[in-house]
Design a protein around this motif. Structure first.
Motif, mmCIF file in Angstrom:
data_model
loop_
_atom_site.group_PDB
_atom_site.id
_atom_site.type_symbol
_atom_site.label_atom_id
_atom_site.label_comp_id
_atom_site.label_asym_id
_atom_site.label_seq_id
_atom_site.Cartn_x
_atom_site.Cartn_y
_atom_site.Cartn_z
ATOM 1 N N LYS A 81 1.031 -1.183 -0.059
ATOM 2 C CA LYS A 81 0.197 -0.210 -0.076
ATOM 3 C C LYS A 81 0.939 1.326 -0.118
ATOM 4 O O LYS A 81 1.958 1.241 0.773
ATOM 5 C CB LYS A 81 -1.043 0.146 1.278
ATOM 6 C CG LYS A 81 -1.965 -0.973 1.259
ATOM 7 C CD LYS A 81 -3.137 -0.762 0.461
ATOM 8 C CE LYS A 81 -4.144 -1.910 0.453
ATOM 9 N NZ LYS A 81 -5.234 -1.766 -0.474
ATOM 10 N N GLU A 83 1.955 4.700 0.830
ATOM 11 C CA GLU A 83 1.956 5.496 2.116
ATOM 12 C C GLU A 83 2.216 6.964 1.899
ATOM 13 O O GLU A 83 2.184 7.859 3.049
ATOM 14 C CB GLU A 83 2.865 5.050 3.474
ATOM 15 C CG GLU A 83 2.496 3.428 3.867
ATOM 16 C CD GLU A 83 3.453 3.062 4.695
ATOM 17 O OE1 GLU A 83 4.442 3.133 4.859
ATOM 18 O OE2 GLU A 83 2.760 1.639 5.409
ATOM 19 N N ILE A 87 -1.947 7.783 -0.950
ATOM 20 C CA ILE A 87 -2.230 7.148 0.281
ATOM 21 C C ILE A 87 -3.169 6.026 0.120
ATOM 22 O O ILE A 87 -4.252 6.322 -0.470
ATOM 23 C CB ILE A 87 -2.319 8.266 1.492
ATOM 24 C CG1 ILE A 87 -1.058 8.774 1.707
ATOM 25 C CG2 ILE A 87 -2.678 7.368 2.627
ATOM 26 C CD1 ILE A 87 -1.383 10.100 2.727
ATOM 27 N N SER A 124 4.525 0.478 1.404
ATOM 28 C CA SER A 124 4.500 -0.112 2.700
ATOM 29 C C SER A 124 5.489 -1.066 2.989
ATOM 30 O O SER A 124 6.175 -1.142 4.141
ATOM 31 C CB SER A 124 3.022 -0.765 3.014
ATOM 32 O OG SER A 124 2.842 -1.896 2.137
ATOM 33 N N SER A 127 8.592 0.224 5.212
ATOM 34 C CA SER A 127 8.250 0.690 6.674
ATOM 35 C C SER A 127 8.188 -0.530 7.372
ATOM 36 O O SER A 127 8.129 -0.780 8.591
ATOM 37 C CB SER A 127 7.163 1.523 6.648
ATOM 38 O OG SER A 127 5.855 1.083 6.193
#
Length: 128
Positions: A81, A83, A87, A124, A127
């Motif tokens: 996804k 970010e 978003i 994503s 992170s």
């Protein structure tokens, strides 16, 4: 700040089987780190946001070359996804031998077509 690279597809190439072929060839090119898989799908007169066909392919090749230089082999794809860029939008993350993706792209679609394809520097996978 990360650079955002977008590929705009001509409207006549954004729907139906052409869009499906562009998507599948783009993913296959990323999995094989080989721009020549995508190159035939892009028309000579197809335009890109700030990049013509060959400059876009060169920027894609640069992503592949960086992955190879980091030792990437046996590329796999996972969904992620975004970010930062868009978003919450789904991303295609491409992994080599590292825990973090080598690169990630958003294939922004609408109904049965492609709106654009662009490098996502905020997927994503980075992170996690």
């Amino acid at each position: 700040m990360s650079e955002l690279i977008k590929l705009k597809i001509k409207s006549e190439a954004t729907t139906g089987k052409t869009a499906q072929k562009i998507t599948s060839h783009f993913i296959e090119a990323c999995l094989n780190l080989d721009c020549s898989i995508l190159e035939p799908m892009i028309d000579e007169d197809q335009y890109f946001e700030e990049l013509d066909k060959y400059r876009f392919l060169a920027s894609l090749k640069q992503q592949f070359d960086w992955a190879i230089a980091r030792g990437a082999t046996n590329i796999t794809m996972r969904k992620g996804k975004c970010e930062i860029c868009v978003i919450g939008h789904s991303t295609y993350e491409f992994y080599g031998n590292r825990a973090k993706p080598e690169f990630a792209y958003i294939i922004n679609t609408r109904k049965n077509g492609i709106r654009d394809i662009f490098l996502c520097n905020g997927s994503s996978g980075w992170s996690n």
